[in-house]
Scaffold this active site. Structure first.
Site, short mmCIF file in Angstrom:
data_model
loop_
_atom_site.label_atom_id
_atom_site.label_comp_id
_atom_site.label_asym_id
_atom_site.label_seq_id
_atom_site.Cartn_x
_atom_site.Cartn_y
_atom_site.Cartn_z
N HIS A 141 0.79 -1.24 0.00
CA HIS A 141 0.00 0.00 0.00
C HIS A 141 0.83 1.30 0.00
O HIS A 141 0.69 2.14 -0.87
CB HIS A 141 -0.92 0.02 1.22
CG HIS A 141 -1.71 -1.22 1.41
ND1 HIS A 141 -2.84 -1.50 0.70
CD2 HIS A 141 -1.54 -2.29 2.25
CE1 HIS A 141 -3.36 -2.66 1.08
NE2 HIS A 141 -2.57 -3.15 2.02
C1 BDR Z 1 -2.39 0.64 5.57
O1 BDR Z 1 -2.50 0.01 6.85
C2 BDR Z 1 -1.26 -0.39 7.33
O2 BDR Z 1 -1.31 -1.68 7.84
C3 BDR Z 1 -0.29 -0.25 6.18
O3 BDR Z 1 0.99 0.13 6.63
C4 BDR Z 1 -0.91 0.80 5.30
O4 BDR Z 1 -0.49 2.08 5.67
C5 BDR Z 1 -3.13 -0.20 4.56
O5 BDR Z 1 -4.47 -0.32 4.89
#
Ligand code: BDR
Ligand code: CA
Length: 324
Positions: free
Chosen positions: A253
């Protein structure tokens, strides 16, 4: 005749950024990508409670800048809990350390003594108008506190490019909410309502931009400490994601938010209205996107919906990581 000084071609000034983060595997990739990119000037890293508690993510941020060979990048610890809600973590995906999968050494240096908020206020106070970009990769607590404490400094912010939200994909930590927004929806509402130029990299894009099959092998083949750390983290992240979401590879992400900053040509999105649900128990943390312009609400956010060339994206990221 043109004097020699006018004949030179000058690279554009790097974009000055502050990364607000909760590393986190994908945060780690995003930080490394930023540090490997001459288009970006990382002024500092601020940390926020998110994937794991704030003291842990702060130590991780120190580990990452040291791994990258950039120990001088200041790391400032920020909020240890959301504005109003109890803390919520994601160790199921990131492991107890937040960056499981590599045998990380302890950080050689401690974080800065100055609190993240004081660092942001000091940096923005000294900055020209619209000259600093904020890149939040975790819950938006620090950014909301900044905007509440020093609203007069919002004119120093060039733009905010964040990872968070989901509309077409629904949620990943609740049926209707993505983790970063779910953890601190009140903070997200402040940031999305601040009137600052904003782009969001939601799971609508990231969940459909999974790492390619060749990713881990090519990371390992870099033959560097950065390559080993990235390959190890990615192996762990894939196993955890596979268990939870049934995907074989992973959406990385946060690195996509950094990639959007670097290479907007690889993405498609739309400037429209995005509001945050803070009241409903059922849909708390939902990002309500007026994609079809059904309302007259202000167009406050570029919602990045799609990556146009996933293999090219990961090829470019790999090439940058190879320079560290
Ligand atoms: C987001 O949530 C976190 O677990 C990850 O680092 C990312 O920023 C994705 O939903
Ligand atoms: Ca994150």
């Amino acid at each position: 005749m043109i004097p020699p000084t006018q004949n030179r071609t000058h690279a554009p000034m790097p974009e000055r950024i502050i990364i607000d983060t909760d590393p986190g595997h994908d945060d780690a990739f995003a930080i490394l990508l930023a540090l490997a990119s001459p288009e970006l000037d990382v002024l500092g890293i601020t940390t926020v409670a998110g994937n794991v508690p704030v003291a842990v993510v702060t130590a991780n941020a120190r580990r990452i800048v040291e791994l990258a060979g950039r120990p001088g990048i200041p790391v400032h610890q920020g909020a240890e809990r959301p504005l109003l809600r109890d803390p919520m973590h994601a160790a199921d995906i990131h492991g107890d350390t937040g960056i499981d999968g590599y045998d990380w050494p302890a950080p050689a240096n401690p974080p800065e003594a100055e609190h993240a908020l004081d660092f942001m206020v000091r940096t923005l106070t000294a900055a020209e108008p619209r000259s600093v970009t904020l890149v939040p990769l975790g819950p938006l607590t620090n950014i909301a506190l900044l905007l509440r404490r020093a609203p007069h400094l919002s004119d120093r912010i060039r733009r905010i490019v964040l990872m968070g939200g989901g509309f077409f994909e629904g949620g990943n930590y609740a049926p209707a909410a993505e983790f970063n927004i779910l953890v601190d929806p009140e903070a997200a509402a402040i940031v999305f309502g601040a009137g600052i130029e904003l782009a969001a990299m939601p799971i609508d894009c990231t969940n459909n931009t999974l790492t390619p099959d060749w990713w881990i092998g090519r990371l390992a083949a870099l033959g560097t400490r950065v390559g080993d750390a990235c390959a190890g983290m990615q192996r762990f992240f894939e196993i955890a994601g596979n268990r939870k979401y049934g995907t074989r590879t992973r959406p990385l992400h946060d690195v996509l938010a950094m990639a959007y900053l670097l290479w907007p040509d690889l993405f498609a999105g739309r400037l429209c209205n995005v509001e945050i649900e803070t009241n409903s128990e059922l849909t708390r943390g939902a990002t309500v996107v007026d994609w079809w312009y059904r309302t007259t609400r202000p167009h406050n956010c570029t919602w990045v919906r799609q990556c146009l060339d996933t293999p090219e994206l990961y090829t470019r990221i790999l090439a940058r990581l190879a320079t560290l």
